[in-house]
Design an enzyme around this catalytic site. Structure first.
Site, PDB file in Angstrom:
ATOM      1  N   HIS A  14     -19.322  -0.009   3.981  1.00 44.13           N
ATOM      2  CA  HIS A  14     -20.438  -0.040   3.041  1.00 44.13           C
ATOM      3  C   HIS A  14     -21.535   0.825   3.643  1.00 44.13           C
ATOM      4  O   HIS A  14     -22.011   0.555   4.759  1.00 44.13           O
ATOM      5  CB  HIS A  14     -20.926  -1.465   2.804  1.00 44.13           C
ATOM      6  CG  HIS A  14     -19.952  -2.304   2.037  1.00 44.13           C
ATOM      7  ND1 HIS A  14     -19.768  -3.650   2.260  1.00 44.13           N
ATOM      8  CD2 HIS A  14     -19.092  -1.965   1.039  1.00 44.13           C
ATOM      9  CE1 HIS A  14     -18.860  -4.112   1.424  1.00 44.13           C
ATOM     10  NE2 HIS A  14     -18.426  -3.114   0.678  1.00 44.13           N
ATOM     11  N   GLU A  17     -24.473  -0.682   5.386  1.00 45.68           N
ATOM     12  CA  GLU A  17     -24.212  -1.603   6.486  1.00 45.68           C
ATOM     13  C   GLU A  17     -23.839  -0.750   7.689  1.00 45.68           C
ATOM     14  O   GLU A  17     -22.684  -0.373   7.890  1.00 45.68           O
ATOM     15  CB  GLU A  17     -23.105  -2.579   6.106  1.00 45.68           C
ATOM     16  CG  GLU A  17     -23.505  -3.464   4.936  1.00 45.68           C
ATOM     17  CD  GLU A  17     -22.370  -4.322   4.382  1.00 45.68           C
ATOM     18  OE1 GLU A  17     -22.509  -4.815   3.251  1.00 45.68           O
ATOM     19  OE2 GLU A  17     -21.349  -4.477   5.085  1.00 45.68           O
ATOM     20  N   HIS A 126     -18.824  -4.715   9.530  1.00 47.52           N
ATOM     21  CA  HIS A 126     -19.765  -4.801   8.404  1.00 47.52           C
ATOM     22  C   HIS A 126     -21.116  -5.329   8.872  1.00 47.52           C
ATOM     23  O   HIS A 126     -21.375  -5.480  10.066  1.00 47.52           O
ATOM     24  CB  HIS A 126     -19.186  -5.727   7.321  1.00 47.52           C
ATOM     25  CG  HIS A 126     -18.146  -5.080   6.465  1.00 47.52           C
ATOM     26  ND1 HIS A 126     -18.325  -4.812   5.130  1.00 47.52           N
ATOM     27  CD2 HIS A 126     -16.898  -4.648   6.769  1.00 47.52           C
ATOM     28  CE1 HIS A 126     -17.236  -4.251   4.646  1.00 47.52           C
ATOM     29  NE2 HIS A 126     -16.347  -4.148   5.617  1.00 47.52           N
ATOM     30  N   GLU A 219     -18.748  -9.270  10.540  1.00 49.84           N
ATOM     31  CA  GLU A 219     -20.136  -9.136  10.083  1.00 49.84           C
ATOM     32  C   GLU A 219     -21.012  -9.218  11.334  1.00 49.84           C
ATOM     33  O   GLU A 219     -21.047 -10.248  12.021  1.00 49.84           O
ATOM     34  CB  GLU A 219     -20.486 -10.246   9.099  1.00 49.84           C
ATOM     35  CG  GLU A 219     -19.569 -10.333   7.884  1.00 49.84           C
ATOM     36  CD  GLU A 219     -19.847  -9.257   6.855  1.00 49.84           C
ATOM     37  OE1 GLU A 219     -20.926  -8.635   6.939  1.00 49.84           O
ATOM     38  OE2 GLU A 219     -19.003  -9.050   5.963  1.00 49.84           O
ATOM     39  N   HIS A 438      31.806  16.715 -10.806  1.00 49.76           N
ATOM     40  CA  HIS A 438      32.514  17.733 -10.033  1.00 49.76           C
ATOM     41  C   HIS A 438      33.947  17.763 -10.544  1.00 49.76           C
ATOM     42  O   HIS A 438      34.642  16.733 -10.509  1.00 49.76           O
ATOM     43  CB  HIS A 438      32.466  17.409  -8.539  1.00 49.76           C
ATOM     44  CG  HIS A 438      31.099  17.571  -7.943  1.00 49.76           C
ATOM     45  ND1 HIS A 438      30.598  16.746  -6.947  1.00 49.76           N
ATOM     46  CD2 HIS A 438      30.101  18.456  -8.219  1.00 49.76           C
ATOM     47  CE1 HIS A 438      29.381  17.141  -6.621  1.00 49.76           C
ATOM     48  NE2 HIS A 438      29.057  18.160  -7.394  1.00 49.76           N
ATOM     49  N   GLU A 441      36.841  16.076  -8.747  1.00 48.21           N
ATOM     50  CA  GLU A 441      36.707  14.668  -8.391  1.00 48.21           C
ATOM     51  C   GLU A 441      37.019  13.860  -9.649  1.00 48.21           C
ATOM     52  O   GLU A 441      36.147  13.645 -10.510  1.00 48.21           O
ATOM     53  CB  GLU A 441      35.291  14.383  -7.858  1.00 48.21           C
ATOM     54  CG  GLU A 441      34.984  15.143  -6.584  1.00 48.21           C
ATOM     55  CD  GLU A 441      33.546  15.090  -6.133  1.00 48.21           C
ATOM     56  OE1 GLU A 441      33.162  15.932  -5.284  1.00 48.21           O
ATOM     57  OE2 GLU A 441      32.795  14.212  -6.615  1.00 48.21           O
ATOM     58  N   GLU A 636      30.875   6.905  -5.164  1.00 49.56           N
ATOM     59  CA  GLU A 636      32.027   7.629  -4.629  1.00 49.56           C
ATOM     60  C   GLU A 636      33.204   6.663  -4.653  1.00 49.56           C
ATOM     61  O   GLU A 636      33.177   5.619  -4.003  1.00 49.56           O
ATOM     62  CB  GLU A 636      31.741   8.108  -3.205  1.00 49.56           C
ATOM     63  CG  GLU A 636      30.476   8.956  -3.063  1.00 49.56           C
ATOM     64  CD  GLU A 636      30.674  10.385  -3.530  1.00 49.56           C
ATOM     65  OE1 GLU A 636      31.850  10.805  -3.701  1.00 49.56           O
ATOM     66  OE2 GLU A 636      29.672  11.094  -3.726  1.00 49.56           O
TER      67      GLU A 636
END
Length: 1254
Positions: A14, A17, A126, A219, A438, A441, A636
């Site tokens: 921020h 901050e 922060h 903080e 292919h 195949e 495959e």
């Protein structure tokens, strides 16, 4: 470095901050100086830790903040420069949807930084209080406060927070005593984030949930921006806390995970702690650091492809981490167990763990399905007859169709199997199998023919098959590469003979790729399949190959082109899909498929990530996932590519259960409808987004959608143009599909708060008009144009370039053969007196139909780029051939006036040379003039100085001003440009022009990718394939600029190929690539706004001015008609005409329909700029005044006349001195006397009396 944990500290998130910013700078100085002077603590820390300090995450906000501003009162300092709170902008585990990161580049940068590094510990610094806050920062309920949102590592986080707080003199008290919050207390100086207050989108939770990093938020002071004089005190407060916190990265358990065979470190191995539902993964060197509080633990290391290993009773002590190394055996004998309970919400991309394969039981113990009996290899004629036979014998559940043709003109057949073949049933998912991509195949080809046989014969008798066919639309393509198959040889184990298509291209390297441009030309088979995939709402698919035994899932490649795990957003889904197939194939699931051929190759559970196996650029499965709604894997099927026929029964036995189980996976995840809240109609092309999964899907035309998901809880958001988005939380189980419908409300109501009326589509009762509107909507839906292309009765295939004579003969032939729908005219001539032909295609080509939109296609302005000419000739023939044969094309021709001008520069075309990709020969006309620089604003002077080609186009096309759209085709790149080409030109109606250009590019298979791949460096990256002309190659005098400025017609220029004059062999592909885009223009010209203008009596008002968005002007045509194209959205329109009152209104333009408007003018009541009522009142008063004045004058005149008569009487009674005068007057003419009398009437009454006395 290997083995060294990484720590980061981030400050000034921020902007106002600020304390973390100077503290981190001071920390860096302290550590470096301490290390340099030999300080033991600094040395230990820096020698064993990789420390990263980021002093300011929000430097822009810091610049706006003000020193001394303790409560953040100064405006704008907290957020970034775009007004965004960075600590509310991260993806959130309980968030409704993926946040928009575009306005927060700081967050984007931090996320990318975290992805590149393996941070273990982090602190976010922060201000505004004094406390250490730990996850979670929010809760599912998002209550403002008071909800303790506990993480799985709650004890670790409390330990880390206390380590910081206990060393801070104020924080450890738990009572910060900040102004206005004096009663706020924190036990031990720590708090659970959500218990303090709910923060959605915080950084610390993102670190923990998605980055393996433990972060807390610190903080540091009540004052957000303390004075510089306080910084030394703050450093003293925080110094020990910071050092202690960093040192805690060395607690817990650490070590390496290595391959027991090679000894190499294993990355991305899961480290699970029994009893803690939060796993981490190893880094690139196999190293890990697991933060744990003191105690005894059991740790498991698990990785795909390895036997998991568990080490029990690990003792973690205070201080240094316990070292535990793992050595994993590379085996797949047993599945990976689930070391921890499944989380309610899976992390993005997570997969469910595999379980041991269980042999599927038969659907019923009383019924045995019929198995295929005919096992043989089917060459194309045999396969064709087989498919036709089953289509004719099982007509109730089958439909045979073709998606296109191979290079050698073999049909690419698809068998559809469904209870309603040929029809998409809303809500029913569509599935596909593709085989024989292919050519050599072949197992997939034969298995799919067996599957067709099995489904057809068992439908109605076998419950499993019947349920599949009733609830799924199944498409089966046995052979994607029939040409390659015919070249292959039975018995081929591993060769490449027949692998490629007849043009010798590997089809599985031919699809557009996400990472690198595909340089090879797209093949007919590739283009046909791409168009097919866009034509149907496929949900799931498998591509059947051969040469190994494994299921391969996306991604198939990565940006580096190396073998590495390339994870898709749906990696978990793909693993589940792959396992559903492999578990039913015992040999595949064992993972060592081809020991005699590839002894070292193994695939855990028979599945693998594609790129992890080997890198495939241009693969089909990735293209499916990235460009459609379809999830595809590659299977495959066997080590031998073309086995002998006697082995085919074995492959069916091994795979038929897998084939059926995989189809069933289409019924997993979520499905439903997206509906319009107003009328209940389905919303097409709505987007379905799942939080944390960066892969949206879209609805089909009935609003139906399907989203495959693994079990878990999800935030699903639906959005659509013109509607308010809607988010729902959905729990997906491990069985079946969850139906979730979304009903969206329109956003129009927000606009109607003003006084300006909003006009939407006019409801017409004309059935033919409604039917045409439905057609336009269907063609505008996703895959609508693909269906049009696929259902066209006839297609053309350009195969050669036509010189001028052949072009002229071709156009005459079209006109002679289709006289009822064509009209051929000559616009003018070129320098060398070649005619410039114009072909109109319409159902009434010789009649004026002003109510119909008119579109023109032009090409050949540069003679050396004749591809556009051939594409337009193909388009003309395609339209004519399908008229009265294809219903959609027939309706388009009946309601559109299409003008095609194929060659604007016939002289240049005659001297250009084929295969000349870069030559400028023929670019200009015979005078050496580039015609696209000759369209100047001085068109009135063209009779003397313009080029004849330009003059013909201007006078006979552009200045007719009756076109709604113009599309010009050119060459030399692969993109679309829109006006203006002139530099530094304000673009009116830019959104519409860009929309039209994008429409063409998006319907092209590769143009929209924005990577033309041309040698021209300026074309390297064109987002969306669309760019304004001046931003690409600016020049003056362009045709499209003139068309927009003076013809009031939007024009886009399409560059069809990188090569100006490619070989004729590429024309069929170019036609296939551009056909859908060209047809999309015919559909688009029927959108926008159309209507007519009339007065109250119904008389049309022609030449009325229609002004769009206070800029672009169009004019009404004969009959008062007008038509203008506009991008979807809300538009301001005003209408003016002489003698009528101006009209203003808003029009909502949809993406899939035209908005019809009727403008009724009132007579203009103003006279001289004033209202008619005022003018009439004034005129009446004026007339009354005039009448009154006239009466007064008449009365005065009457009085004068009487007094003159009385004067003459008195003169007669006077003394004798007047008698002589009277006599003289009496002797004069009567006219003279009367004249004096009329002159005396001008005297006043006093003057008359005075003259009487004398």
């Amino acid at each position: 470095m290997p083995g060294r944990p990484q720590v980061k500290l981030v400050g000034n998130m921020h902007g106002d901050e600020t304390l973390g910013r100077p503290l981190l700078l001071r920390l860096a100085q302290e550590l470096v100086s301490g290390w340099a002077r030999g300080d033991a603590r600094a040395g230990r820390l820096l020698n064993a830790t990789d420390l990263y300090l980021l002093p300011s995450l929000n430097p822009d906000g810091f610049e706006r903040a003000r020193e001394g501003d303790c409560d953040g009162a100064a405006p704008g300092g907290r957020e970034n420069s775009r007004g965004k709170d960075l600590n509310r902008s991260f993806p959130d585990q309980f968030g409704a949807a993926q946040p928009d990161l575009e306005p927060v580049p700081e967050v984007q940068a931090l996320i990318a930084w975290m992805q590149r590094n393996k941070f273990v510990l982090s602190g976010n610094l922060h201000g505004g209080s004094v406390v250490a806050s730990y996850p979670y920062d929010d809760s599912p309920m998002h209550e403002p406060n008071g909800i303790y949102s506990k993480s799985a590592d709650d004890e670790v986080f409390k330990y880390l927070a206390k380590a910081y707080a206990s060393n801070h003199p104020i924080m450890k008290t738990g009572t910060p005593n900040c102004a206005g919050e004096q009663f706020e207390t924190f036990k031990d100086g720590i708090t659970n984030g959500a218990h303090w207050y709910d923060v959605e989108g915080g950084m610390q939770d993102y670190n923990y949930v998605w980055a393996d990093c433990f972060e807390i938020t610190l903080e540091l002071s009540c004052c957000k921006y303390p004075m510089a004089s306080q910084l030394q005190q703050e450093w003293e407060y925080n110094r020990e806390s910071l050092l202690t916190f960093i040192e805690k990265v060395h607690m817990g358990v650490k070590g390496f995970v290595r391959d027991s065979v090679t000894g190499s470190g294993l990355a991305n191995v899961t480290i699970a702690v029994a009893g803690i539902d939060h796993n981490i993964t190893t880094g690139r060197f196999g190293d890990y650091h697991r933060l744990l509080v003191p105690g005894t633990y059991n740790l498991t290391a698990a990785a795909v492809g390895y036997v998991p290993m568990t080490v029990e009773n690990i003792e973690v002590k205070e201080g240094a981490a316990t070292g535990v190394d793992f050595s994993l055996q590379p085996t797949v004998l047993v599945p990976v167990p689930d070391p921890t309970p499944a989380a309610a919400t899976p992390a993005p991309g997570s997969a469910t763990n595999a379980t041991a394969p269980v042999k599927a039981a038969s659907p019923t113990s009383l019924h045995q399905p019929l198995q295929p009996e005919d096992f043989r290899h089917h060459h194309f004629p045999d396969m064709e007859i087989f498919l036709r036979r089953y289509a004719s014998e099982y007509t109730n559940i089958t439909r045979l169709y073709s998606v296109g043709k191979s290079v050698e003109q073999r049909e690419l057949y698809v068998m559809e199997i469904s209870d309603n073949p040929g029809l998409h049933e809303p809500g029913e998912p569509e599935f596909k199998y593709i085989g024989n991509m292919h050519g050599n195949e072949v197992i997939g080809r034969e298995l799919l023919l067996n599957l067709i046989d099995y489904l057809c014969k068992n439908f109605g008798t076998d419950p499993e098959v019947t349920e599949l066919v009733l609830n799924t639309r199944i498409h089966i393509m046995p052979s994607m590469n029939p040409d390659g198959y015919e070249k292959s040889q039975e018995g081929d184990r591993s060769s490449t003979v027949g692998r490629n298509n007849s043009n010798n291209y590997d089809l599985n390297r031919n699809f557009p790729d996400q990472f690198l441009p595909t340089t090879d030309p797209l093949q007919p088979e590739t283009l046909a399949v791409m168009n097919w995939l866009r034509a149907f709402p496929f949900v799931l698919s498998a591509n059947l190959h051969g040469g190994s035994l494994v299921v391969n899932y996306p991604f198939d490649d990565d940006e580096k082109g190396i073998a590495i795990y390339s994870k898709s957003p749906d990696d978990g889904v793909f693993q589940q899909l792959a396992l559903s197939y492999s578990k039913e194939n015992t040999q595949m699931y064992q993972g060592s498929p081809c020991k005699d051929m590839y002894p070292n190759e193994y695939f855990p559970h028979g599945i693998t990530n594609g790129a992890h196996w080997y890198n495939v650029q241009g693969g089909m499965q990735d293209w499916n996932y990235l460009n459609t709604n379809c999830f595809e894997v590659t299977i495959e099927l066997g080590c031998v590519k073309y086995p002998n026929a006697e082995d085919l029964p074995k492959y069916w036995e091994q795979n038929h259960r897998s084939l059926l189980q995989f189809i069933k996976q289409v019924h997993r995840g979520v499905k439903g409808f997206v509906l319009d809240a107003t009328d209940g109609r389905g919303i097409s092309n709505a987007t379905i987004s799942v939080a944390d999964l960066d892969h949206p899907v879209t609805t089909y035309k009935a609003g139906d959608y399907w989203r495959l998901l693994v079990p878990g809880s999800y935030k699903i958001t639906t959005s659509a143009r013109g509607y308010n988005p809607l988010t729902k939380t959905v729990n997906v189980g491990d069985k079946g599909v969850v139906q979730v419908n979304f009903t969206l409300s329109r956003t129009d109501a927000k606009v109607e708060e003003g006084k300006t009326p909003v006009i939407t589509n006019e409801d017409t009762s004309d059935p033919s008009t409604k039917e045409f509107e439905t057609l336009i909507k269907d063609l505008s839906a996703e895959n609508g144009l693909e269906r049009l292309v696929l259902t066209s009765s006839m297609d053309v295939s350009p195969y050669r370039y036509r010189p001028y004579k052949d072009l002229s003969d071709f156009l005459r032939a079209l006109n002679l053969n289709y006289p009822q729908i064509t009209n051929l005219t000559n616009l003018g001539h070129s320098v060398e007196y070649r005619q410039m032909w114009s072909l109109e295609i319409s159902n009434k080509p010789n009649q004026s139909e002003p109510e119909e939109p008119k579109i023109r296609f032009v090409a050949g302005i540069h003679g050396n780029a004749p591809v556009g000419t051939e594409l337009l000739l193909a388009l003309a023939e395609f339209l004519c051939m399908n008229y009265k044969k294809n219903a959609a094309i027939t309706k388009l021709i009946d309601r559109t006036r299409i003008v095609i001008v194929p060659s604007l520069n016939p002289d240049g075309r005659e001297i250009a040379q084929e295969r000349d990709c870069t030559s400028k020969t023929g670019q200009t006309n015979a005078h050496g003039k580039d015609l696209d620089t000759d369209f100047t604003s001085n068109f009135s002077l063209y009779s003397g100085i313009g080029e004849p080609e330009t003059k013909a186009i201007i006078e006979n096309l552009i200045l007719k001003r009756d076109f709604s759209l113009s599309v010009a085709l050119d060459g030399g790149s692969l993109l679309v440009t829109y006006p203006y080409d002139k530099p530094v030109q304000t673009v009116e109606n830019k959104e519409t022009l860009r929309h039209l250009a994008s429409l063409y590019a998006n319907n092209h298979p590769s143009m929209h990718l924005g990577q033309p791949g041309c040698t021209n460096e300026s074309d390297k990256n064109i987002p969306g394939g669309v760019i304004r002309g001046a931003e690409w190659h600016s020049h003056l005098g362009s045709m499209k600029d003139f068309s927009v400025s003076f013809g009031h017609c939007p024009e886009i220029t399409v560059y069809t190929s990188c090569c100006y004059f490619p070989s004729a062999g590429q024309l069929p592909n170019l036609w296939t690539e551009n056909k859908k885009s060209l047809l999309s223009m015919l559909v688009e010209v029927h959108k926008g706004v159309h209507g007519f203008v009339q007065d109250k009596s119904g008389k049309p008002v022609s030449k009325a001015v229609i002004v769009l968005n206070e800029g672009v002007r169009v004019y009404t045509k004969e009959g008062g008609y007008f038509h203008v194209l506009l991008a979807p959205g809300l538009h301001n329109i005003s209408a003016t005409a002489e003698g009528y009152q101006q009209k203003h209104f808003l029009v909502q333009v949809r993406h899939d329909a035209a908005s019809s408007v009727v403008i009724v003018f009132d007579m203009d009541n103003r006279i001289f700029g004033l209202s008619r009522e005022l003018v009439v009142t004034v005129a009446g008063a004026t007339m009354s005044a005039l009448v009154l004045t006239a009466c007064i004058i008449w009365c005065v005149c009457s009085i004068k006349s009487n007094r003159h008569k009385d004067g003459f009487h008195r003169l007669r009674q006077h003394n004798d001195d007047y008698e002589d005068e009277i006599r003289m007057m009496s002797t004069g003419s009567k006219k003279s006397l009367l004249s004096h009398e009329f002159q005396d009437e001008t005297d006043t009454e006093e003057e008359t009396l005075y003259s009487s006395k004398h």
